[in-house]
Write a protein that holds these residues in place. Sequence first.
Motif, PDB file in Angstrom:
ATOM      1  N   CYS A  28      33.957  39.341  38.432  1.00 15.99           N
ATOM      2  CA  CYS A  28      35.051  40.204  38.897  1.00 15.99           C
ATOM      3  C   CYS A  28      35.618  39.706  40.213  1.00 15.99           C
ATOM      4  N   THR A  32      39.418  38.393  40.930  1.00 16.86           N
ATOM      5  CA  THR A  32      40.253  39.130  41.875  1.00 16.86           C
ATOM      6  C   THR A  32      40.736  38.252  43.020  1.00 16.86           C
ATOM      7  N   TYR A  44      33.047  41.095  48.539  1.00 24.34           N
ATOM      8  CA  TYR A  44      33.607  41.903  47.466  1.00 24.34           C
ATOM      9  C   TYR A  44      32.536  42.584  46.621  1.00 24.34           C
ATOM     10  N   LYS A 329      43.841  40.108  37.813  1.00 22.81           N
ATOM     11  CA  LYS A 329      43.878  40.344  39.260  1.00 22.81           C
ATOM     12  C   LYS A 329      44.407  41.732  39.574  1.00 22.81           C
ATOM     13  N   LEU A 332      41.820  44.423  38.571  1.00 23.83           N
ATOM     14  CA  LEU A 332      40.595  44.463  39.362  1.00 23.83           C
ATOM     15  C   LEU A 332      40.842  44.578  40.863  1.00 23.83           C
ATOM     16  N   PHE A 333      42.092  44.502  41.294  1.00 18.87           N
ATOM     17  CA  PHE A 333      42.374  44.395  42.724  1.00 18.87           C
ATOM     18  C   PHE A 333      41.925  45.616  43.509  1.00 18.87           C
TER      19      PHE A 333
END
Length: 375
Positions: A28, A32, A44, A329, A332-333
């Motif tokens: 992930c 991202t 993250y 992106k 999942l951002f």
Amino acid sequence: MHDTLLQALRPYFPLHRTRLHLMVQLLCAMLTLGTVRLPRLAGYLESSGHTEAHRYRRLQRFFAGLDLDLKWLVTFVMATLPEGKHWLILDRTNWKWGKTDLNILMVAVLVGPLAIPLLWEVLPHGGSSSQKDRQTLLERLFGIVPFQRFVGVIADREFIGQCWFGWLRKQGLKVCIRLKKDSLVDGLGKFKGFRAGSLFATVSSGEYRIWYRKIRIYGVLLRLVATRTAKGDLLLIATDLAGRDALPIYALRWKIECLFEQFKSHGFDLETTRMTDPDKLGRLLILVSLAYLWCVRMGGLLEAQTPTAVKNHGRKALSTFQRGFSHLKVVLFAGLRGVLETLLDILHTLLPLRPPEIPVMDRPKLSLQRPVSTS
């Protein structure tokens, strides 16, 4: 939902639950942030009060001690492919970190318009691979997947040699491999040891010719097809395909170059990694390959729903990879809350990729090239 995701991955990656969960988080984070740099990825990760330094050390331990078998990735990829035989593409990518050469010999499987990474070897030196390196890599692959699943090998000028060509013939694999101009060919009657380029010295740009009969190339009887590129370079293909199929098939070799670009500057910035240990770099490549696979799967789904716009030059505005990468992106951002549910949905998209689309260019009209009389 978390347990469902772990159950979906565990048949292919039989890791401890904690490590499998961390692997999912890493995927992930890569998707991202578009990077493989551990300091950035560490910031993250989910954490229960741990500092960023602690998370970074956790990632270092993950890559130092994790037993992540390439066989698991091969099995995972092959399970997603459509039935039938597929072409293999062999190539090498390299870069330097400081004074250290990072040199990766990779074999990818061609599926439709995509090259999907299967297996690789981090070479202990810079420069070209040896015939033994290539043979060992494919022997490892065929120890996991029967060679009968593959049509043959597409490769560039580096991947030539008598032992290599002979070994491929023994495996029953077809070849579509570019030759160097000074590669020696035989089987021309009383004349022996001709340079391949000299047989097609008069070929002009855009013209396609095939030698009028099979000749011996690196000890194997093959057809020799030639054309000249727009830049004036002579392109010589050794193949046991029908002559008019050789150039369209060889053109698909470019797909692995696109794969390398997407691993690097057009995707996950692989060249920025500080990892130089072959084992650690190999584990990182497995994660990058999984992230790449999810991108192209998502991109394929989006293209099926809404075709990608085509620009005036005839190419898509976004590649399948870039479209999937951009979409993931956005998804999942916001962070990792709900990410496992999202990835589960993506896992459910792992239906077979589209069947191969071999004729990416029109099959050219070939003229027979015969020896030029000197009398």
